[in-house]
Design an enzyme around this catalytic site. Structure first.
Site, PDB file in Angstrom:
ATOM      1  N   ALA A  75      61.186  68.646  43.997  1.00  0.00           N
ATOM      2  CA  ALA A  75      59.734  68.597  44.125  1.00  0.00           C
ATOM      3  C   ALA A  75      59.062  69.251  42.914  1.00  0.00           C
ATOM      4  O   ALA A  75      59.692  69.979  42.141  1.00  0.00           O
ATOM      5  CB  ALA A  75      59.300  69.301  45.406  1.00  0.00           C
ATOM      6  N   GLY A 120      64.209  67.284  46.556  1.00  0.00           N
ATOM      7  CA  GLY A 120      63.644  65.958  46.753  1.00  0.00           C
ATOM      8  C   GLY A 120      64.386  64.869  46.008  1.00  0.00           C
ATOM      9  O   GLY A 120      64.378  63.705  46.420  1.00  0.00           O
ATOM     10  N   GLU A 123      67.124  63.953  48.276  1.00  0.00           N
ATOM     11  CA  GLU A 123      66.545  63.230  49.407  1.00  0.00           C
ATOM     12  C   GLU A 123      66.221  61.786  49.024  1.00  0.00           C
ATOM     13  O   GLU A 123      66.420  60.863  49.824  1.00  0.00           O
ATOM     14  CB  GLU A 123      65.305  63.961  49.905  1.00  0.00           C
ATOM     15  CG  GLU A 123      65.644  65.276  50.603  1.00  0.00           C
ATOM     16  CD  GLU A 123      64.432  66.080  50.995  1.00  0.00           C
ATOM     17  OE1 GLU A 123      64.356  66.516  52.162  1.00  0.00           O
ATOM     18  OE2 GLU A 123      63.541  66.294  50.129  1.00  0.00           O
ATOM     19  N   GLU A 143      66.207  74.373  49.089  1.00  0.00           N
ATOM     20  CA  GLU A 143      64.862  74.770  49.517  1.00  0.00           C
ATOM     21  C   GLU A 143      64.796  76.155  50.145  1.00  0.00           C
ATOM     22  O   GLU A 143      63.748  76.808  50.100  1.00  0.00           O
ATOM     23  CB  GLU A 143      64.298  73.726  50.487  1.00  0.00           C
ATOM     24  CG  GLU A 143      63.801  72.450  49.815  1.00  0.00           C
ATOM     25  CD  GLU A 143      64.899  71.456  49.512  1.00  0.00           C
ATOM     26  OE1 GLU A 143      64.579  70.339  49.067  1.00  0.00           O
ATOM     27  OE2 GLU A 143      66.093  71.787  49.724  1.00  0.00           O
TER      28      GLU A 143
END
Length: 268
Positions: A75, A120, A123, A143
């Site tokens: 992210a 991310g 992901e 995270e």
């Protein structure tokens, strides 16, 4: 088809897409220094998916990076540091939306990873149908080091790929998984010492020789194995197979097999 782009405020092309060969599209992430999944890349990925849906001829979509050593490093932390709770929710919703659209798309997607796929970025790779890695690939969901959890599907998709215990180990320790370990535990599907994009495109060339409706039915039924009791899953499998026989490309596949010729899927 023209090459499509989305640009950030610096007019840098951060997501591009083009048809590589019949049925095969390549989507490229290019937001230096590490492909942080900020709004420019997320908007670009949405635009690439929109374009593929509009064209309607995509069988395999390969998602790759233009940056050496990175698939996507996670992210956009700088963006997260400057937003309030409402904006944080909107940012997370956009990340989840990209991944959910990719996972549910009417084509097979392949993530080509040769470098870091963290947070991310992992992901996004897990939202793809399949994952190909180079030897430099490293994977993780760190995270908890930020006081957060994976919030774009990581806590749901990782256990489905590697199992409950391994998923907890990876997420709770925030460690990075090497490409060799990733292949051993099922996080990636193919590992190459050569060019990862060439390997992903070789896989795409293999995939386009089969019936896309049948392949998507395989994905749906395998997903059902994680969502339904066994007896319901078997009934769902039977319905999928019957639908393919009645309305899919089975007739062409059977004719081609008897005639000892390649099937003409998609044009039968």
């Amino acid at each position: 088809m023209k090459r499509g782009t989305m640009t950030d405020s610096a007019a840098t092309q951060v997501v591009t897409w083009h048809r590589h060969s019949p049925g095969v599209w390549i989507v490229t992430l290019d937001r230096p220094p590490a492909n942080a999944l900020g709004m420019p890349i997320l908007d670009g990925l949405h635009a690439a998916i929109d374009a593929a849906e509009q064209e309607g001829d995509v069988h395999v979509m390969v998602v790759k990076s233009a940056l050496d050593g990175f698939f996507a490093a996670g992210a956009d932390i700088k963006h997260m540091s400057s937003i309030d709770a409402e904006s944080f929710m909107a940012y997370g919703d956009k990340m989840r939306s990209v991944n959910n659209r990719l996972a549910a798309a009417p084509w097979i997607s392949v993530a080509a990873v040769d470098g870091l796929a963290l947070g991310g970025g992992l992901e996004l790779a897990m939202a793809c149908t399949l994952r190909v890695s180079g030897s430099r690939g490293k994977f993780g969901l760190p995270e908890v080091k930020l006081g957060l959890i994976p919030g774009a599907g990581g806590t749901q998709r990782l256990p489905q790929l590697v199992g409950w215990g391994r998923a907890l180990d990876i997420m709770l320790t925030a460690r990075q998984v090497t490409a060799d370990e990733a292949q051993a535990i099922g996080l990636i599907d193919r590992l190459t010492d050569g060019d990862v994009v060439k390997e992903a495109l070789a896989l795409a060339a293999e995939l386009v020789t089969s019936s896309l409706p049948a392949q998507l039915a395989v994905v749906r039924t395998v997903n059902a194995a994680f969502e339904m009791p066994l007896d319901e899953g078997i009934r769902f499998e039977a319905l999928q197979e019957q639908g393919l026989f009645e309305k899919g490309e089975a007739a062409e596949g059977i004719r081609a097999f008897i005639a000892k010729r390649p099937p003409n899927f998609g044009h039968a």
